[in-house]
Design an enzyme around this catalytic site. Sequence first.
Site, short mmCIF file in Angstrom:
data_model
loop_
_atom_site.label_atom_id
_atom_site.label_comp_id
_atom_site.label_asym_id
_atom_site.label_seq_id
_atom_site.Cartn_x
_atom_site.Cartn_y
_atom_site.Cartn_z
CB ALA A 41 13.11 4.42 0.05
CG HIS A 46 8.06 -1.13 0.81
ND1 HIS A 46 9.05 -0.31 1.30
CD2 HIS A 46 7.02 -0.32 0.54
CE1 HIS A 46 8.63 0.93 1.31
NE2 HIS A 46 7.40 0.97 0.86
N GLY A 156 -0.58 -1.57 2.81
CA GLY A 156 -0.23 -1.80 4.21
C GLY A 156 -1.22 -1.15 5.17
CB THR A 193 9.78 -0.85 8.58
OG1 THR A 193 8.62 -1.46 8.02
CG2 THR A 193 10.48 -1.82 9.49
NE ARG A 196 7.61 11.20 4.45
CZ ARG A 196 6.54 10.91 3.71
NH1 ARG A 196 5.78 9.88 4.04
NH2 ARG A 196 6.24 11.62 2.64
P1 AMP Z 1 5.08 3.79 0.59
O1 AMP Z 1 6.23 3.39 -0.26
O2 AMP Z 1 5.49 4.38 1.90
O3 AMP Z 1 4.06 4.60 -0.17
O4 AMP Z 1 4.34 2.45 0.99
C1 AMP Z 1 3.92 1.52 0.01
C2 AMP Z 1 3.05 0.51 0.65
O5 AMP Z 1 3.77 -0.16 1.70
C3 AMP Z 1 1.79 1.11 1.32
O6 AMP Z 1 0.69 0.26 1.07
C4 AMP Z 1 2.17 1.13 2.77
O7 AMP Z 1 1.05 1.07 3.64
C5 AMP Z 1 3.01 -0.13 2.89
N1 AMP Z 1 3.89 -0.05 4.05
C6 AMP Z 1 4.74 0.94 4.38
N2 AMP Z 1 5.34 0.69 5.56
C7 AMP Z 1 4.82 -0.50 6.00
C8 AMP Z 1 5.03 -1.31 7.17
N3 AMP Z 1 5.88 -0.95 8.13
N4 AMP Z 1 4.32 -2.45 7.27
C9 AMP Z 1 3.44 -2.83 6.30
N5 AMP Z 1 3.23 -2.12 5.18
C10 AMP Z 1 3.90 -0.97 5.03
#
Ligand code: AMP
Length: 295
Positions: A41, A46, A156, A193, A196
């Site tokens: 998503a 990302h 992130g 961002t 969710r």
């Molecule tokens: P997720 O798909 O939510 O598990 O996130 C994958 C990676 O993207 C993780 O390292 C998160 O910390 C990073 N991430 C998610 N949202 C953000 C954001 N708004 N800014 C920077 N990195 C992000």
Amino acid sequence: MTEPTSQPASTVGPLVVHTAEELRRALADAGRVALVPTMGALHEGHRSLMRLARAQADTVVVSIFVNPLQFGPNEDFDRYPRTLDTDTGVCAQEGVDVVFAPTVNTMYPTEQMVTVQAGAMGDRLEGASRPGFFTGVLTVVSKLLHLVGPDLAVFGQKDAQQLAVVRRMVADLNLPVEIVGAPTLRDPDGLATSSRNVYLDADERASALALSRALNAGRDAAADGPEAVRAAAQGVLDEAAKAAPPVELDYLALVDPATFTDVPADFTGEAVLAVAARVGTTRLIDNVPVRLTRS
Ligand code: AMP
């Protein structure tokens, strides 16, 4: 016009692989490899991680895996958005070379008996609210690191405690990878961002803006010390608790970025102000770095 003999990377798109064997073949002679682990998503946050990775490696791998091990029984594993085709398009635009999108059965062919625990650091804040969360995260991250074997992996700052426990795992277990932290990307209204955010309706989204407002208020009070930072953020969240729909606070904490323990009242240096709250049925987290110069 003559036909182009080769297309730019953005239109060719990444190689999408689903198994460890396909991944191994895709990464033969890959040079310096960067891994960006995600649950898909994909959004602007990302993308910013992919750009950091692209700038530092010959081959960029994005993993897309909604990891059941890090979801509690009453959490959103089943409804978590799964958009692999769109995600592959995003990866193409960012010049990603390989998308690794394993099935649950590929990652967990048998019950995962051996896991990686975060220790005391994983029991606080997110770990206290989501028992087993960091065990799930560290276990899948170590599996991905072993499967991909990257030189660097990008995470992130948005998930600051996750970044801290991953750094600690890499240090404590001597894993041969460099962990790169990426700044939090926000929408123009300040909301960080997140995959969710699609759960939020317009009113919930408006209420959710209190999280970044509270963090900014806290950061703006940094010159007056840790207690002032906490109080300023708490003030905004107290108001938001009375909004419609309300922001139901889970935690607000000012912590040491390396250990995620609360900073003392006389602390100076770099801290993280972290918040978690529920708006409607959606749980949101956010944080900002805070530089404390005086207690
Ligand atoms: P997720 O798909 O939510 O598990 O996130 C994958 C990676 O993207 C993780 O390292 C998160 O910390 C990073 N991430 C998610 N949202 C953000 C954001 N708004 N800014 C920077 N990195 C992000």
